[in-house]
Design a protein around this motif. Structure first.
Motif, mmCIF file in Angstrom:
data_model
loop_
_atom_site.group_PDB
_atom_site.id
_atom_site.type_symbol
_atom_site.label_atom_id
_atom_site.label_comp_id
_atom_site.label_asym_id
_atom_site.label_seq_id
_atom_site.Cartn_x
_atom_site.Cartn_y
_atom_site.Cartn_z
ATOM 1 N N ILE A 43 0.869 -1.174 0.000
ATOM 2 C CA ILE A 43 0.000 0.000 0.000
ATOM 3 C C ILE A 43 0.908 1.228 0.000
ATOM 4 O O ILE A 43 1.932 1.250 0.695
ATOM 5 N N LEU A 44 0.532 2.250 -0.753
ATOM 6 C CA LEU A 44 1.343 3.462 -0.794
ATOM 7 C C LEU A 44 1.601 3.968 0.619
ATOM 8 O O LEU A 44 0.676 4.154 1.406
ATOM 9 N N GLY A 45 2.878 4.207 0.906
ATOM 10 C CA GLY A 45 3.252 4.703 2.225
ATOM 11 C C GLY A 45 2.795 6.131 2.444
ATOM 12 O O GLY A 45 2.411 6.517 3.547
ATOM 13 N N ASP A 46 2.828 6.927 1.414
ATOM 14 C CA ASP A 46 2.376 8.317 1.468
ATOM 15 C C ASP A 46 1.514 8.554 0.240
ATOM 16 O O ASP A 46 2.034 8.720 -0.866
ATOM 17 N N PRO A 47 0.188 8.582 0.419
ATOM 18 C CA PRO A 47 -0.705 8.742 -0.734
ATOM 19 C C PRO A 47 -0.481 10.044 -1.511
ATOM 20 O O PRO A 47 -0.868 10.144 -2.660
ATOM 21 N N GLU A 48 0.152 11.035 -0.889
ATOM 22 C CA GLU A 48 0.407 12.305 -1.565
ATOM 23 C C GLU A 48 1.805 12.353 -2.186
ATOM 24 O O GLU A 48 2.245 13.398 -2.649
ATOM 25 N N SER A 49 2.474 11.245 -2.192
ATOM 26 C CA SER A 49 3.827 11.182 -2.743
ATOM 27 C C SER A 49 3.825 11.493 -4.235
ATOM 28 O O SER A 49 2.921 11.102 -4.964
ATOM 29 N N LYS A 50 4.846 12.185 -4.670
ATOM 30 C CA LYS A 50 4.982 12.538 -6.086
ATOM 31 C C LYS A 50 5.997 11.633 -6.796
ATOM 32 O O LYS A 50 6.359 11.876 -7.932
ATOM 33 N N THR A 51 6.431 10.582 -6.135
ATOM 34 C CA THR A 51 7.467 9.736 -6.714
ATOM 35 C C THR A 51 6.990 8.976 -7.948
ATOM 36 O O THR A 51 7.793 8.720 -8.855
ATOM 37 N N LEU A 52 5.737 8.610 -7.998
ATOM 38 C CA LEU A 52 5.226 7.911 -9.185
ATOM 39 C C LEU A 52 5.271 8.828 -10.407
ATOM 40 O O LEU A 52 5.676 8.417 -11.494
ATOM 41 N N ILE A 53 4.885 10.080 -10.212
ATOM 42 C CA ILE A 53 4.918 11.060 -11.298
ATOM 43 C C ILE A 53 6.361 11.383 -11.663
ATOM 44 O O ILE A 53 6.706 11.508 -12.841
ATOM 45 N N ALA A 54 7.221 11.504 -10.654
ATOM 46 C CA ALA A 54 8.628 11.822 -10.904
ATOM 47 C C ALA A 54 9.312 10.714 -11.701
ATOM 48 O O ALA A 54 10.136 10.988 -12.577
ATOM 49 N N ALA A 55 8.983 9.470 -11.411
ATOM 50 C CA ALA A 55 9.575 8.350 -12.162
ATOM 51 C C ALA A 55 9.168 8.420 -13.628
ATOM 52 O O ALA A 55 10.004 8.223 -14.525
ATOM 53 N N ASP A 56 7.908 8.724 -13.896
ATOM 54 C CA ASP A 56 7.457 8.889 -15.279
ATOM 55 C C ASP A 56 8.154 10.079 -15.937
ATOM 56 O O ASP A 56 8.537 10.019 -17.104
ATOM 57 N N GLY A 57 8.312 11.159 -15.187
ATOM 58 C CA GLY A 57 8.984 12.340 -15.709
ATOM 59 C C GLY A 57 10.437 12.074 -16.066
ATOM 60 O O GLY A 57 10.920 12.498 -17.115
ATOM 61 N N TRP A 58 11.141 11.351 -15.178
ATOM 62 C CA TRP A 58 12.534 11.009 -15.467
ATOM 63 C C TRP A 58 12.633 10.130 -16.711
ATOM 64 O O TRP A 58 13.537 10.286 -17.526
ATOM 65 N N ALA A 129 9.605 -1.244 -7.051
ATOM 66 C CA ALA A 129 10.298 -1.244 -8.344
ATOM 67 C C ALA A 129 9.675 -0.153 -9.214
ATOM 68 O O ALA A 129 8.524 0.235 -9.035
ATOM 69 N N LEU A 130 10.436 0.338 -10.155
ATOM 70 C CA LEU A 130 9.932 1.365 -11.059
ATOM 71 C C LEU A 130 8.931 0.779 -12.047
ATOM 72 O O LEU A 130 9.042 -0.382 -12.445
ATOM 73 N N ASP A 131 7.997 1.600 -12.442
ATOM 74 C CA ASP A 131 7.072 1.252 -13.505
ATOM 75 C C ASP A 131 6.496 2.545 -14.045
ATOM 76 O O ASP A 131 6.519 3.578 -13.369
ATOM 77 N N LEU A 132 6.008 2.512 -15.256
ATOM 78 C CA LEU A 132 5.381 3.690 -15.845
ATOM 79 C C LEU A 132 3.894 3.679 -15.542
ATOM 80 O O LEU A 132 3.226 2.656 -15.694
ATOM 81 N N HIS A 133 3.386 4.810 -15.135
ATOM 82 C CA HIS A 133 1.949 4.951 -14.915
ATOM 83 C C HIS A 133 1.318 5.793 -16.020
ATOM 84 O O HIS A 133 0.116 5.783 -16.191
ATOM 85 N N ALA A 134 2.151 6.523 -16.737
ATOM 86 C CA ALA A 134 1.722 7.264 -17.922
ATOM 87 C C ALA A 134 2.433 6.623 -19.110
ATOM 88 O O ALA A 134 3.487 7.070 -19.545
ATOM 89 N N ALA A 135 1.855 5.550 -19.594
ATOM 90 C CA ALA A 135 2.524 4.743 -20.625
ATOM 91 C C ALA A 135 2.775 5.518 -21.912
ATOM 92 O O ALA A 135 3.630 5.133 -22.702
ATOM 93 N N GLY A 136 2.109 6.624 -22.108
ATOM 94 C CA GLY A 136 2.310 7.421 -23.315
ATOM 95 C C GLY A 136 3.700 8.009 -23.438
ATOM 96 O O GLY A 136 4.120 8.375 -24.533
ATOM 97 N N VAL A 137 4.442 8.098 -22.326
ATOM 98 C CA VAL A 137 5.797 8.661 -22.405
ATOM 99 C C VAL A 137 6.741 7.731 -23.168
ATOM 100 O O VAL A 137 7.839 8.156 -23.531
ATOM 101 N N VAL A 138 6.322 6.528 -23.448
ATOM 102 C CA VAL A 138 7.161 5.601 -24.216
ATOM 103 C C VAL A 138 7.424 6.151 -25.619
ATOM 104 O O VAL A 138 8.467 5.869 -26.205
ATOM 105 N N ILE A 139 6.528 6.968 -26.138
ATOM 106 C CA ILE A 139 6.726 7.499 -27.500
ATOM 107 C C ILE A 139 7.623 8.726 -27.534
ATOM 108 O O ILE A 139 7.857 9.291 -28.607
#
Length: 180
Positions: A43-58, A129-139
């Motif tokens: 379960i997300l440790g901090d629901p307001e965490s921006k790490t999921l978005i940051a991983a997609d951004g990177w 582990a890392l994963d993409l949540h905005a799969a569109g960044v693959v393009i």
């Protein structure tokens, strides 16, 4: 046509292989999300965490940089080679490189995380582990590569056209130092 096909296939393979170091670099620079283990689930440790978005951004930044690099190199090589094969390679190889980077980056640490989720007691935190949540960044890779190639080609054509117009409008004859 066979030469263009060979160039296109070779360039596609070279670009696709670049997805491996891009995926490894993504795992190095992207932040990991912290999860809390509860009932054998993460379960997300901090629901307001921006790490999921940051991983997609990177991922988007790294693959866009790969696309930029490939677009510039393909433009430079296009003067000596056939453009159609290179342009096709930018699209196909860039798409493959993006998918490979995603696969490599999300593969690293995944089995250890799943093992920890299955075996840890409730309340223990774990880095996911890392994963993409905005799969569109693959393009990003193929899109940036093709756009950069096209822009550089358009600038080159405009430069050549402006030189041609200036030379045609010159009334002095053959050029400086030459008789009229």
């Amino acid at each position: 046509m066979a030469g263009q096909l060979r160039i296109g296939v070779a360039a596609t393979l070279v670009i696709a292989v670049l997805g491996v170091p891009a995926g490894l670099l993504w795992t190095t620079v992207a932040p990991r999300t912290t999860y809390v283990i509860a009932g054998g689930k993460a379960i997300l440790g901090d629901p307001e965490s921006k790490t999921l978005i940051a991983a997609d951004g990177w991922f988007a930044v790294l693959t866009a940089a790969g696309g930029l690099l490939c677009g510039v190199i393909a433009y430079v090589l296009a003067g000596r080679l056939r453009e159609i094969g290179l342009l096709a390679a930018l699209g196909a190889g860039g798409a493959a490189a993006g998918l490979i980077a995603w696969w490599v980056g999300s593969l690293i640490g995944r089995s250890a995380f799943h093992h920890q989720v299955r075996t840890a007691r409730d309340g223990v935190t774990a880095k996911g582990a890392l994963d993409l949540h905005a799969a569109g960044v693959v393009i990003a890779w193929p899109l940036i590569a093709v756009v950069v190639f096209g822009l550089l080609e358009a600038l080159d054509v405009a430069r050549r056209d402006s030189r041609g117009r200036a030379a045609a409008g010159y009334a002095g004859g053959g050029g400086p130092g030459q008789p009229d």
